[in-house]
Write a protein that holds these residues in place. Structure first.
Motif, mmCIF file in Angstrom:
data_model
loop_
_atom_site.group_PDB
_atom_site.id
_atom_site.type_symbol
_atom_site.label_atom_id
_atom_site.label_comp_id
_atom_site.label_asym_id
_atom_site.label_seq_id
_atom_site.Cartn_x
_atom_site.Cartn_y
_atom_site.Cartn_z
ATOM 1 N N ARG A 182 0.837 -1.197 0.000
ATOM 2 C CA ARG A 182 0.000 0.000 0.000
ATOM 3 C C ARG A 182 0.877 1.254 0.000
ATOM 4 O O ARG A 182 0.539 2.261 -0.616
ATOM 5 C CB ARG A 182 -0.919 -0.025 1.238
ATOM 6 N N VAL A 183 2.028 1.174 0.692
ATOM 7 C CA VAL A 183 2.956 2.316 0.691
ATOM 8 C C VAL A 183 3.512 2.516 -0.716
ATOM 9 O O VAL A 183 3.582 3.644 -1.214
ATOM 10 C CB VAL A 183 4.104 2.094 1.702
ATOM 11 N N LEU A 184 3.870 1.423 -1.382
ATOM 12 C CA LEU A 184 4.365 1.528 -2.756
ATOM 13 C C LEU A 184 3.314 2.200 -3.635
ATOM 14 O O LEU A 184 3.610 3.067 -4.463
ATOM 15 C CB LEU A 184 4.696 0.149 -3.343
ATOM 16 N N LYS A 185 2.045 1.824 -3.430
ATOM 17 C CA LYS A 185 0.978 2.401 -4.247
ATOM 18 C C LYS A 185 0.858 3.902 -3.973
ATOM 19 O O LYS A 185 0.647 4.694 -4.901
ATOM 20 C CB LYS A 185 -0.347 1.691 -3.929
ATOM 21 N N ALA A 186 0.999 4.277 -2.707
ATOM 22 C CA ALA A 186 0.942 5.698 -2.376
ATOM 23 C C ALA A 186 2.057 6.462 -3.083
ATOM 24 O O ALA A 186 1.839 7.557 -3.618
ATOM 25 C CB ALA A 186 1.036 5.890 -0.854
ATOM 26 N N VAL A 187 3.258 5.869 -3.120
ATOM 27 C CA VAL A 187 4.371 6.494 -3.842
ATOM 28 C C VAL A 187 4.001 6.680 -5.310
ATOM 29 O O VAL A 187 4.177 7.751 -5.891
ATOM 30 C CB VAL A 187 5.653 5.636 -3.741
ATOM 31 N N GLY A 188 3.461 5.609 -5.911
ATOM 32 C CA GLY A 188 3.090 5.667 -7.325
ATOM 33 C C GLY A 188 2.092 6.773 -7.594
ATOM 34 O O GLY A 188 2.231 7.534 -8.560
ATOM 35 N N CYS A 217 9.376 2.496 -8.608
ATOM 36 C CA CYS A 217 8.205 2.104 -7.823
ATOM 37 C C CYS A 217 6.932 2.613 -8.504
ATOM 38 O O CYS A 217 5.937 1.884 -8.612
ATOM 39 C CB CYS A 217 8.339 2.670 -6.416
ATOM 40 N N THR A 218 6.981 3.837 -9.010
ATOM 41 C CA THR A 218 5.819 4.409 -9.704
ATOM 42 C C THR A 218 5.481 3.588 -10.947
ATOM 43 O O THR A 218 4.312 3.289 -11.204
ATOM 44 C CB THR A 218 6.115 5.866 -10.100
ATOM 45 N N VAL A 225 3.726 0.454 -9.921
ATOM 46 C CA VAL A 225 2.341 0.695 -9.506
ATOM 47 C C VAL A 225 1.459 0.969 -10.721
ATOM 48 O O VAL A 225 0.343 0.457 -10.827
ATOM 49 C CB VAL A 225 2.289 1.874 -8.505
ATOM 50 N N VAL A 235 12.434 0.923 -0.487
ATOM 51 C CA VAL A 235 11.494 1.910 -1.030
ATOM 52 C C VAL A 235 10.939 2.764 0.113
ATOM 53 O O VAL A 235 10.849 3.987 0.007
ATOM 54 C CB VAL A 235 10.348 1.224 -1.796
ATOM 55 N N LEU A 236 10.589 2.113 1.223
ATOM 56 C CA LEU A 236 10.087 2.873 2.372
ATOM 57 C C LEU A 236 11.124 3.899 2.822
ATOM 58 O O LEU A 236 10.812 5.042 3.139
ATOM 59 C CB LEU A 236 9.768 1.931 3.553
ATOM 60 N N ASP A 245 -5.847 -2.575 5.789
ATOM 61 C CA ASP A 245 -5.531 -1.908 4.533
ATOM 62 C C ASP A 245 -6.309 -0.603 4.404
ATOM 63 O O ASP A 245 -7.274 -0.361 5.109
ATOM 64 C CB ASP A 245 -5.837 -2.834 3.357
ATOM 65 N N VAL A 282 -5.821 4.145 -1.344
ATOM 66 C CA VAL A 282 -5.061 5.353 -1.661
ATOM 67 C C VAL A 282 -5.435 5.830 -3.062
ATOM 68 O O VAL A 282 -5.970 5.078 -3.871
ATOM 69 C CB VAL A 282 -3.535 5.147 -1.578
#
Ligand SMILES: [K+]
Ligand SMILES: [K+]
Lengths: 444, 444
Positions: free
Chosen positions: A344-350, B322-323, B326, B345-346, B440, B443
């Motif tokens: 979910r964090v990766l998705k937020a980055v995207g 990462c983008t 996604v 990534v985090l 979950d 986003v």
């Protein structure tokens, strides 16, 4: 057809039909055939509940045209809220048992049972809020206008506010009611309720209902509820303080107002900036730092499962909590004693990076099509269109036709969302059978 | 003492000693005791290889003072490069066997064996590049100055360039050599080599050596090498194109230059902007859009394990990949057929958000201490200090004392890095025994 394609094609269809209807002579105040670009721009802006305008809605369109715009707003707002709420609940269903319980406790099980009943519930909720809003706006408008017109004004502005559309029948948006706590308060309440999302409202409703019925059962609020309400609250307070401080001495905005009006207008702008798009002070006269604050608030936007746009409050909160985790040298991204999945964090980055890149590219394109307009105004316009806010420093109608077409496309992309659009274009990814070895990198 | 505390305290110690030395009458050109704020600012700027200045280095300081500054630059640059390279290699050692092989193949095993030999290797490499640079700069400076002075100029600018320090003995930085492809080329090469990091240089060296020895063994470049070189290359090209396009007609910068000089100066600025901090065109005269491009390039900065600052090329690349993941609806963040761990990534998110928040907070503080200076100039100054770039629109010496102290602290924070600073302040995190359930969120 996949869900994402249905949403994308659905919006396109409604925009097309809306454009054709708004081109009819019946739709314009003069009774002439409408300019196709104006019709397309207005229909897109209405369906995407953006609120950017190239003509004054109240004087350019006939009452029928205004009614068509209102219908497009309603369809766009409801459609988006329904689609994203469904996605939110599907997400909930994919979770483990323990977490599903938390969500099911907050929503009645019956409400989860079928999409049809969910849609009915959303429509009912929308009508209740919009009619209450119109009812509350009515007395103040009735002071200034005759009964028929004030009925229409109340209904139009209530629907426009709840759907975060920002369309207004007044040429100066709500500037003439800047000092009315009543109008500002009702509009702000509608905007907040429309922008906070269906699930949050339902959890609140159930909590209130249980209190009234004196059922003292312990309600577990979902993580979604806690994150959305707390993040929205902090953003509203910070926005108010920022506008209050920066515009305190600006004679063109808050400078000449008494202290309580300064606070009222700053807080109204803070509510409205994140996605609604009405304005009670002149945006073009604001300080440059205010425009930057506004751009940040617009980019963040509303909450998922609502009528509003932007990258969403939850996205911002996930990235902030991730930052806290990293700064503390820890591994798990937490929020309210729940772990947020890494995916979910990766998705937020995207979402943030892709949205930021879209905004930058559109701003560069606009500075090519309209070199005469200053950079910050173009950036403001782009973010406003992308985050379906609809505020403008006043340049929308000055843009070249090509520039207006770019804004039209930006409104559409911003509404369906980059992730949804990409998934509609690319189709569902095939599960990859190749797995690559991990290799690490140094960051920072 | 943990590694992070050693680095933080080490920088503080060198800054303190440097400040005391620069306060001595022997250090100033006039032979008087130096202003403590000037001494502190200059020492911090030198140790952090930032290059922001409140006085003209060439005329304000005596040759001895200039020598102290050069020593501080060398200690700061070497110290940082050594510390971050060690961290990079420690990271490599924590990886699994297969990946360690790739790294060990590219670095000689002997070089990995001990920290002492690594430090020796870094010092040797630094001296070789700096002396070669000074040797190559010499003939051109000898045209304009006597032998002794041109020797000093060559050595000073070579060391300053390789350490990405941006200090210059000329009052106008390198503007007078803007049209010299030789000076621009040598300085740019030193800046690039200093900013690309030790490991990349070593991998390149080994590749060249094997070609010369005609050993046709297949060299596996590390993921770090591939990511750093490709990202740096793309950033250099994009920066050049952007400055070239935006400043093409600006008479105060590139407007009056012939086409080849436009390209030379645009590419030099693109190289220099990411962390070195020399300038061959007047930053204060650039277009506003150029300043935004510059702010973005400065914020990104150099590569890990180098003398340069910023959030680093690898961080940006991780977020971009990462983008892409996604947007394609996939799960694994890949780069060159390697999976980048989610935890990395985090960490990239943490670095970018925490850095962005620091820049915003410092800019707000500066706008309070120095309300007379326009917003964009303060933002530029803050990013320049934070990313240890050292370019300025010309406001550094105009800042109030409080403003200068804020810039001093910003340079320090930017140099040691937010993650390292936080880990020094908080100590190593205790492994958490509590694990929270996942829940979950939607986003975007
Ligand atoms: K809107
Ligand atoms: K520098």
């Amino acid at each position: 057809m996949t869900v994402s394609r249905t949403v994308c094609v659905g919006f396109l269809t409604v925009i097309t039909v809306g454009t054709l209807l708004l081109m009819l002579p019946l739709s314009t105040a003069t009774g002439e055939w409408n300019n196709p670009i104006v019709a397309l721009f207005t229909a897109t802006s209405a369906v995407c509940v953006t609120g950017l305008i190239v003509v004054d809605t109240g004087s350019y369109f006939s009452p029928l045209g205004q009614g068509i715009i209102l219908l497009l707003i309603q369809l766009g707002g409801l459609g988006y809220m329904t689609a994203t709420t469904l996605l939110l609940l599907l997400l909930g269903k994919r979770l483990g048992l323990k977490d599903r319980l938390a969500i099911q406790q907050s929503l009645d099980t019956a409400e989860l049972s079928s999409a049809a009943s969910l849609i009915k519930s959303i429509i009912a909720m929308t009508m209740i809020f919009e009619l209450s809003g119109a009812f509350l706006l009515m007395p103040r408008f009735a002071n200034d206008y005759d009964t028929g017109h004030s009925l229409w004004l109340s209904l139009f502005h209530s629907i426009s506010a709840f759907n975060n559309a920002g369309f207004s029948l007044f040429a100066d948006s709500l500037v003439q009611y800047a000092r009315s706590p009543w109008i500002s308060g009702v509009i702000a309440a509608l905007v907040i309720l429309g922008g906070i999302g269906y699930q949050v409202i339902m959890e609140m409703f159930i909590w209130v209902r249980d209190r009234i019925r004196r059922q003292r059962k312990h309600q577990v609020f979902s993580l979604h509820f806690k994150v959305v309400t707390s993040t929205s609250f902090v953003l509203l307070v910070l926005g108010t303080l920022a506008f209050f401080a920066v515009e305190f001495f600006n004679p063109a905005t808050l400078g000449t107002e008494p202290l309580n009006m300064k606070l009222l207008e700053a807080s109204f702008q803070s509510v409205i900036m994140r996605t609604a798009g009405f304005n009670s002070i002149d945006i073009g006269a604001m300080e440059t730092s205010s425009l930057f604050i506004a751009i940040a608030l617009m980019f963040i936007g509303a909450s998922p499962g609502s009528t509003g746009g932007g990258i969403k409050t939850t996205t911002v909160r996930i990235l902030l909590n991730c930052t806290r985790t990293v700064l503390k040298g820890e591994d798990e991204v937490l929020a309210y004693q729940r772990e947020i999945p890494d995916k979910r964090v990766l998705k937020a980055v995207g979402v943030v990076v892709a949205s930021g890149m879209t905004v930058v590219m559109v701003t560069i394109l606009l500075s090519l099509t309209d070199p005469g307009i200053e950079f910050i105004a173009l950036l403001f316009e782009t973010v406003s269109a992308f985050a379906t806010v609809g505020l403008s420093t006043g340049i929308t109608s000055e843009l070249s036709t090509l520039g207006q077409l770019i804004i039209i496309i930006t409104m559409y992309i911003g509404r369906v969302g980059i992730l949804l659009l990409m998934s509609a274009l690319l189709g569902d990814p095939r599960p990859s059978t190749i797995h690559y070895p991990e290799e690490d990198l140094l960051v920072g």
